[in-house]
Design a protein around this motif. Sequence first.
Motif, mmCIF file in Angstrom:
data_model
loop_
_atom_site.group_PDB
_atom_site.id
_atom_site.type_symbol
_atom_site.label_atom_id
_atom_site.label_comp_id
_atom_site.label_asym_id
_atom_site.label_seq_id
_atom_site.Cartn_x
_atom_site.Cartn_y
_atom_site.Cartn_z
ATOM 1 N N ASN A 163 0.850 -1.188 0.000
ATOM 2 C CA ASN A 163 0.000 0.000 0.000
ATOM 3 C C ASN A 163 0.885 1.237 0.000
ATOM 4 N N SER A 203 -4.201 8.078 5.422
ATOM 5 C CA SER A 203 -4.855 7.128 4.516
ATOM 6 C C SER A 203 -3.830 6.340 3.708
ATOM 7 N N TYR A 226 -3.465 3.455 0.526
ATOM 8 C CA TYR A 226 -4.175 2.976 -0.652
ATOM 9 C C TYR A 226 -3.457 1.762 -1.244
ATOM 10 N N TYR A 271 -0.680 2.282 -8.393
ATOM 11 C CA TYR A 271 -1.552 3.413 -8.687
ATOM 12 C C TYR A 271 -1.054 4.058 -9.964
#
Lengths: 125, 134
Positions: free
Chosen positions: B70, B80, B82, B86
């Motif tokens: 992540n 946060s 993710y 990406y």
Amino acid sequence: MTQVIKVSKQGINVGTATNPNDFIFDSQYNTFKILNQGTYSPTLGTVGVETKTSVAHGQSTTPFVFAFCKFADGLVGIPGDFADTVNFRFTNLSTDGTNINFYYINLTGSNYSPIFRYYICEPPL
Amino acid sequence: MSQKVIVSKVGVDSGTVTNPDDMVFSSDYNTLKYDISGTSALTWGTSDVEFTVRGTVTHGLGYYPFFTANYNYPLISTTSWYPMPYSVSDGFVYGYYFVYAGTNNLIFTVTRSSAGVPGTINFAYKIFKNNLGI
């Protein structure tokens, strides 16, 4: 009283621990079971738009699947990764009732031969 | 007859169960064997344009392991995380955050059209003992 089987981490009292993260195994929680796994090695022609290539998963329901792609440069990526040294993109992964679908864009200008490793897991989706 | 260990779900007879979805554990099926967890970060200069930065984390397993990662971009959120990878691109502005496994390392790359501020991406990774075998 419901019987349980627990294996705690080293140094943790299995009889008193309550945090699931302190257990190696706890029969109160399902485990992620690998039902099947395989490799898929297609030869993929040059294509500038996202295209899919598929392999049958052989399950009666749509399974939870993990997949990896070994690029020709020797590195292994996950769905969404681009090859590190050439313009081949492992753009996405999907599953349906029949197939595991590997999505890609091949902008290398020639055929490309990745190796996909997939894991079919329980519980299903 | 081969010996096996089956722990069924509550209310299911472990002696007759055949559906893996009715089992909490079965020695017939492999599981993921979580091994290594950690964090890493990549940074870049605030004036950089059209750049790629790379970082490696040694796992030393000698084979391609099952892994996941992540990312956290503090400019967007300090809390946060993710799932990786990406990618975003509209032609002129782009950003790619990729993670790869080698036989002894995880490799993180950040490719961006412009630096942004601050120039840091944090990574959190999980590596499993499972050998991909490819």
